[in-house]
Scaffold this motif. Sequence first.
Motif, PDB file in Angstrom:
ATOM      1  N   SER A  39       0.824  -1.211   0.000  1.00 42.06           N
ATOM      2  CA  SER A  39       0.000   0.000   0.000  1.00 42.06           C
ATOM      3  C   SER A  39       0.856   1.257   0.000  1.00 42.06           C
ATOM      4  CB  SER A  39      -0.935   0.006   1.214  1.00 42.06           C
ATOM      5  OG  SER A  39      -0.190   0.045   2.433  1.00 42.06           O
ATOM      6  N   ASN A  42       2.289   1.828  -3.536  1.00 41.17           N
ATOM      7  CA  ASN A  42       1.231   2.356  -4.412  1.00 41.17           C
ATOM      8  C   ASN A  42       0.946   3.823  -4.109  1.00 41.17           C
ATOM      9  OD1 ASN A  42       0.928  -0.124  -5.681  1.00 41.17           O
ATOM     10  ND2 ASN A  42      -0.680  -0.811  -4.289  1.00 41.17           N
ATOM     11  N   PHE A  43       0.905   4.151  -2.821  1.00 45.05           N
ATOM     12  CA  PHE A  43       0.617   5.529  -2.410  1.00 45.05           C
ATOM     13  C   PHE A  43       1.688   6.495  -2.918  1.00 45.05           C
ATOM     14  CE2 PHE A  43       1.225   9.031   0.594  1.00 45.05           C
ATOM     15  CZ  PHE A  43      -0.045   9.589   0.634  1.00 45.05           C
ATOM     16  N   CYS A  45       3.973   6.039  -5.332  1.00 42.91           N
ATOM     17  CA  CYS A  45       4.016   6.086  -6.797  1.00 42.91           C
ATOM     18  C   CYS A  45       2.935   7.014  -7.345  1.00 42.91           C
ATOM     19  CB  CYS A  45       3.859   4.687  -7.381  1.00 42.91           C
ATOM     20  SG  CYS A  45       5.334   3.656  -7.248  1.00 42.91           S
ATOM     21  N   LYS A  46       1.754   6.941  -6.748  1.00 44.90           N
ATOM     22  CA  LYS A  46       0.652   7.786  -7.200  1.00 44.90           C
ATOM     23  C   LYS A  46       0.900   9.249  -6.845  1.00 44.90           C
ATOM     24  CE  LYS A  46      -4.376   8.345  -6.824  1.00 44.90           C
ATOM     25  NZ  LYS A  46      -5.634   7.798  -6.225  1.00 44.90           N
ATOM     26  N   LYS A  47       1.351   9.493  -5.619  1.00 46.18           N
ATOM     27  CA  LYS A  47       1.541  10.871  -5.157  1.00 46.18           C
ATOM     28  C   LYS A  47       2.625  11.588  -5.946  1.00 46.18           C
ATOM     29  CE  LYS A  47       2.404  13.637  -0.995  1.00 46.18           C
ATOM     30  NZ  LYS A  47       2.511  13.600   0.487  1.00 46.18           N
ATOM     31  N   HIS A  49       3.996  10.462  -8.908  1.00 45.26           N
ATOM     32  CA  HIS A  49       3.966  10.109 -10.344  1.00 45.26           C
ATOM     33  C   HIS A  49       5.222   9.312 -10.744  1.00 45.26           C
ATOM     34  CE1 HIS A  49       0.598  12.884 -10.540  1.00 45.26           C
ATOM     35  NE2 HIS A  49       1.363  13.813 -10.005  1.00 45.26           N
TER      36      HIS A  49
END
Length: 360
Positions: A39, A42-43, A45-47, A49
């Motif tokens: 988690s 994923n967090f 990588c998303k935040k 980019h």
Amino acid sequence: MIKLGIIGLGEVSQCMHLPILQDMCETYQITAVSDVAPSLVNFICKKYHIAQGYLSAEELIDKADIDAVLILSPDQYHGEYAARALRMGRHIFVEKPVTLCVDELKELIELYKQYPSQIVMVGYMRRYAGPFLKAREILEEQPLKTEYLRFRDIILEAPFFIGQTRPIFYPNDVPEDVIREGGIRRREHLDRAIGADATDEMRTTYQMMTGLGCHSFAAVRELFGVPKKIHSVTTAAGGQHVVIVMEFEDGFLGTYELVNNQNIVQFDAAIEVFQKTRKLLIKYETPYLRYQPASVEVIESDDSDTKTTTYGPDFHDAFHTELKTFASCIENGIQAKTNLEDAVADLELFQEIMHVMAQN
């Protein structure tokens, strides 16, 4: 542009390194990150980019599109990951301590001799702070005999500051076997460092020294060299409160105070140099709040007058400065002052501190 991989996405990574690197987007491109918590990967990588996320540091080192790696994982993995990164041709920034055990560090240095063109820098950020560098300049350009030295880390840990400032993502999906293996490995490394018969109090004190004390000792030895003798080590609170009395080559005494106490609502880290007609005070602020004003205060006296000169405030962030230095070292092919060989002195000194502590 330096393509960078980050190993370890915990508090320090989220509070300091990731935001700073985002600010340095013209110098660094974060192309890959890794952590044991899905988690969290994923967090982040998303935040930020980031295209490549890994659950294995080894996989990141071997497969990611990177020039360099930041090793921000738990201490007991630093040496293994650094060795792997060397073999894969990566430049390395590793947070202190490089290793928990001096023997492992010396093995890493021997391996590094096969890869002299790669940069390996250790994250002693206080040695890159503006007030520290100004104090060193004053001591070198206007030398006086030092009569006494006092330095300290009296701290409240991060949650007090983080709770009021930067939101941190805390994962709850770290596999139990990973937690268990990490604990076993840390125990093994501590056994190797200070002996399997070391008491729990000694283990706590040693981890306090390698985790926090090395910042202060590394800064002090840059100014005055390694203490020639440890006279006494006194501990309390299960090893989390430490007072060390030492002697330096020029014959003056120094004391170090380390207090890790969650009931102290402050962060008091400083180096005080007492000389016949001058006192220098280098004050550090908590690293969990960025861009705080920092300064060095110089008090000078003679028979008739006293004056106080304050250099600063300096708003540069020491983490930013050391990452800027890392990039410069890569671009110019030069090693930083905080290299592997430099870090040996701290671990050898901490072993001596443990020896004196065991005799008390």
